[in-house]
Design an enzyme around this catalytic site. Structure first.
Site, mmCIF file in Angstrom:
data_model
loop_
_atom_site.group_PDB
_atom_site.id
_atom_site.type_symbol
_atom_site.label_atom_id
_atom_site.label_comp_id
_atom_site.label_asym_id
_atom_site.label_seq_id
_atom_site.Cartn_x
_atom_site.Cartn_y
_atom_site.Cartn_z
ATOM 1 N N LYS A 211 12.396 -7.693 1.822
ATOM 2 C CA LYS A 211 11.511 -8.371 0.879
ATOM 3 C C LYS A 211 10.249 -7.550 0.683
ATOM 4 C CE LYS A 211 8.100 -10.956 0.901
ATOM 5 N NZ LYS A 211 7.451 -10.380 -0.286
ATOM 6 N N GLU B 147 3.824 -4.492 12.520
ATOM 7 C CA GLU B 147 2.850 -3.417 12.314
ATOM 8 C C GLU B 147 1.746 -4.033 11.483
ATOM 9 O OE1 GLU B 147 0.635 -1.087 11.032
ATOM 10 O OE2 GLU B 147 2.093 0.115 9.903
ATOM 11 N N LEU B 148 0.630 -4.359 12.155
ATOM 12 C CA LEU B 148 -0.400 -5.186 11.505
ATOM 13 C C LEU B 148 -1.645 -4.379 11.186
ATOM 14 C CD1 LEU B 148 0.196 -8.307 13.779
ATOM 15 C CD2 LEU B 148 1.317 -7.699 11.627
ATOM 16 N N CYS C 295 -3.674 1.305 6.740
ATOM 17 C CA CYS C 295 -4.012 0.619 7.995
ATOM 18 C C CYS C 295 -4.520 1.601 9.040
ATOM 19 C CB CYS C 295 -2.825 -0.183 8.506
ATOM 20 S SG CYS C 295 -1.313 0.759 8.506
ATOM 21 N N GLU D 151 -10.885 -5.300 8.283
ATOM 22 C CA GLU D 151 -10.447 -4.117 7.533
ATOM 23 C C GLU D 151 -11.042 -4.192 6.131
ATOM 24 O OE1 GLU D 151 -6.066 -4.332 7.930
ATOM 25 O OE2 GLU D 151 -6.161 -2.161 8.083
ATOM 26 N N ASN E 240 0.812 -1.236 0.000
ATOM 27 C CA ASN E 240 0.000 0.000 0.000
ATOM 28 C C ASN E 240 0.842 1.281 0.000
ATOM 29 O OD1 ASN E 240 0.696 -0.466 2.672
ATOM 30 N ND2 ASN E 240 -1.248 0.266 3.483
HETATM 31 P P1 ADP Z 1 -1.739 -7.793 2.354
HETATM 32 O O1 ADP Z 1 -2.947 -8.554 2.786
HETATM 33 O O2 ADP Z 1 -1.776 -6.353 2.638
HETATM 34 O O3 ADP Z 1 -1.233 -8.141 0.998
HETATM 35 P P2 ADP Z 1 0.160 -9.545 3.567
HETATM 36 O O4 ADP Z 1 0.283 -9.681 5.031
HETATM 37 O O5 ADP Z 1 -0.384 -10.693 2.797
HETATM 38 O O6 ADP Z 1 -0.635 -8.209 3.363
HETATM 39 O O7 ADP Z 1 1.560 -9.160 2.922
HETATM 40 C C1 ADP Z 1 2.483 -8.295 3.507
HETATM 41 C C2 ADP Z 1 3.874 -8.789 3.160
HETATM 42 O O8 ADP Z 1 4.057 -10.082 3.697
HETATM 43 C C3 ADP Z 1 4.140 -8.927 1.669
HETATM 44 O O9 ADP Z 1 5.477 -8.562 1.401
HETATM 45 C C4 ADP Z 1 3.951 -10.396 1.421
HETATM 46 O O10 ADP Z 1 4.658 -10.882 0.314
HETATM 47 C C5 ADP Z 1 4.529 -10.960 2.696
HETATM 48 N N1 ADP Z 1 4.115 -12.336 3.008
HETATM 49 C C6 ADP Z 1 2.927 -12.925 2.773
HETATM 50 N N2 ADP Z 1 2.943 -14.206 3.193
HETATM 51 C C7 ADP Z 1 4.172 -14.442 3.717
HETATM 52 C C8 ADP Z 1 4.829 -15.572 4.308
HETATM 53 N N3 ADP Z 1 4.197 -16.749 4.447
HETATM 54 N N4 ADP Z 1 6.110 -15.432 4.701
HETATM 55 C C9 ADP Z 1 6.748 -14.264 4.568
HETATM 56 N N5 ADP Z 1 6.190 -13.163 4.019
HETATM 57 C C10 ADP Z 1 4.929 -13.248 3.597
#
Ligand code: ADP
Length: 456
Positions: A152, A227-228, A261, A360, A129
């Site tokens: 990443k 940060e969720l 968020c 959300e 985002n």
């Molecule tokens: P959104 O729902 O906003 O896409 P996510 O939590 O799915 O949020 O993604 C946030 C970040 O976490 C992204 O960089 C995504 O690639 C990463 N991500 C998603 N799943 C995993 C996982 N199993 N392990 C590590 N990183 C992950």
């Protein structure tokens, strides 16, 4: 290779590597080797380097903003603001990193020193985002205090992160100190978690993935910052300045099409101002324009089909449970573009029985509910597992302070649609996570206090 799409058109706008396990390991090899050297670099040099990254970002404001809009979709002016916001994190980290110091004391004839050491090689996992700013918060702090970092970015928006990596190196960050790895989240995540050289992971993203990472971290006691998700309440009191309350809502809710968020997800409006507020907000929301982020619009597309469907589902669910839509409720069709343009939507008579009150929405939807008493609003506002942001609209200083104190969240805007700035800590409570970014506390997230006690 991983294709990157423009969410407004589905056109391929770039390609990035799909890092293999071996490449992630190689990044960690290099980051671990670089760690002691970077930690030993004097603070003034690190601070100057971090300030130079800010300058690099500002010098590339327009091309970077275009890159953000291209892969993320938000209107160009918002992308420009994101570049400024990201740069401010490097500026603050540069400044604050010069103020870190060890503490010394004499106790029982012993000389005791508390040293604040960089925690070690770190990793950052960031969402789509704010492709630049969410990363800037983590990288600025880590680099400033002497930590190497493997980053990443989200698979939807890796191009901006790759560019940030290049700008950092051009600003003087040694190549091995900062690595951007792109590719499959699970695979990269797994490689990071299994590597004992990694000493800290900072994650911004969904509560669901945050929980998963917390479980993985438990196995090896890896320190995390999370940060969720959030589910911000906005409470509008009878005495609020109507225009200011509406303006706050427009900015806090519709920025990035609601994909933040900290966006208000539950708007509680006191009975005396309710109808006037709804009329004024409806008038403004209805005028918002949608289209490609390059075309001077108010709202870009949402990130993907799943996001668009979820938003529609929340609206339909609210209607099913008795919500009344006064503006929007569907999607906009824009010739030549994808169908990821939810209408700005206002729903009245919403409540806890609806999905939009529990999850959300991450879209341009304003669920509104009328209330009478202050205590009732506070109780409703806090009735959520989340606790990131909250907003209060009132012209009474006393009331604003009282309600801010009563809200169970990490950051509160009293008549302020943008309470999150780089100078102060940002982060949540409850299921919104832990750890802080921004200001001096943001640096502490990457430091460990080590006590050295000397007997002479
Ligand atoms: P959104 O729902 O906003 O896409 P996510 O939590 O799915 O949020 O993604 C946030 C970040 O976490 C992204 O960089 C995504 O690639 C990463 N991500 C998603 N799943 C995993 C996982 N199993 N392990 C590590 N990183 C992950």
């Amino acid at each position: 290779m991983l294709e990157v799409l423009d969410p407004a058109t589905d056109k391929v706008v770039g390609r990035v590597a799909k890092a293999t396990r071996r490449e992630v390991d190689a990044a960690l090899d290099a980051a671990s080797a670089a760690q002691p050297r970077w930690a030993a670099t004097d603070a003034a040099t690190r601070s100057e380097t971090v300030a130079a990254i800010a300058e690099g970002l500002r010098a590339e404001r327009t091309p970077l903003a275009r890159l953000i809009t291209m892969e993320q979709g938000k209107p160009l002016t918002e992308s420009e603001a994101e570049v400024d916001y990201a740069a401010s994190f490097f500026e603050v980290a540069s400044r604050e990193s010069l103020r870190l110091g060890d503490q010394g004391l004499e106790v029982d004839g012993k000389r005791v020193r508390v040293e604040h050491r960089p925690i070690g090689p770190t990793a950052a996992i960031t969402p789509w985002n704010f492709p630049l700013a969410m990363l800037a918060k983590k990288t600025a702090a880590a680099i400033a205090v002497g930590c190497s970092q493997v980053v990443k970015p989200a698979e939807q928006t890796p191009l901006t992160a790759v560019r940030l990596g290049e700008i950092a190196v051009a600003a003087g960050v040694p190549r091995d100190v900062l690595h951007v790895v792109t590719g499959e989240p699970e695979e990269i995540g797994e490689a990071l978690f299994q590597d004992v050289r990694l000493r800290k992971l900072s994650f911004t993203g969904s509560t669901e993935i945050g929980r998963l990472l917390l479980t993985k971290a438990a196995a090896r006691v890896l320190p995390l910052s999370l940060e969720l998700g959030g589910h911000a309440p906005l409470i509008v009191f009878d005495d609020a300045n109507l225009e200011a309350a509406v303006e706050l809502t427009m900015i806090a809710k519709f920025r990035n099409g609601g994909q933040t968020c900290v966006a208000p997800n539950r708007i509680l409006v006191q009975s005396g101002i309710h109808d006037r507020y709804v009329d004024a907000l409806a008038e403004r929301a209805d005028r918002l324009t949608s289209g490609h982020g390059f075309d001077a619009v108010d709202l870009g597309p949402v990130i993907d089909d799943a996001a668009a469907s979820k938003i529609q589902h929340h609206i339909d669910d609210a209607i099913e449970h008795g919500g009344r839509v006064v503006v929007g409720g569907g999607r906009r069709t824009i010739p030549g573009l994808t169908d990821r343009f939810p209408e700005p939507t206002i729903i009245l008579d919403t409540g806890p029985e609806m999905r939009c009150w529990r999850e959300e929405t991450f879209g341009p939807v304003c669920p509104i509910r009328r209330f009478d008493r202050e205590i009732e609003a506070i109780e409703l506002a806090n009735r959520t597992p989340y606790g990131l942001a909250g907003y209060v609209s009132t012209s009474s200083e006393d009331l604003g302070r009282r309600v801010a104190r009563a809200l169970d969240c990490g950051i509160v805007g009293v008549n302020d649609p943008r309470p999150a700035i780089a100078d102060v800590p940002f982060g949540g409570v409850k299921a919104s996570g832990f750890g802080r970014e921004g200001g001096r506390l943001g640096l502490d997230d990457y430091l460990v206090p080590v006590t050295v006690s000397e007997v002479r």
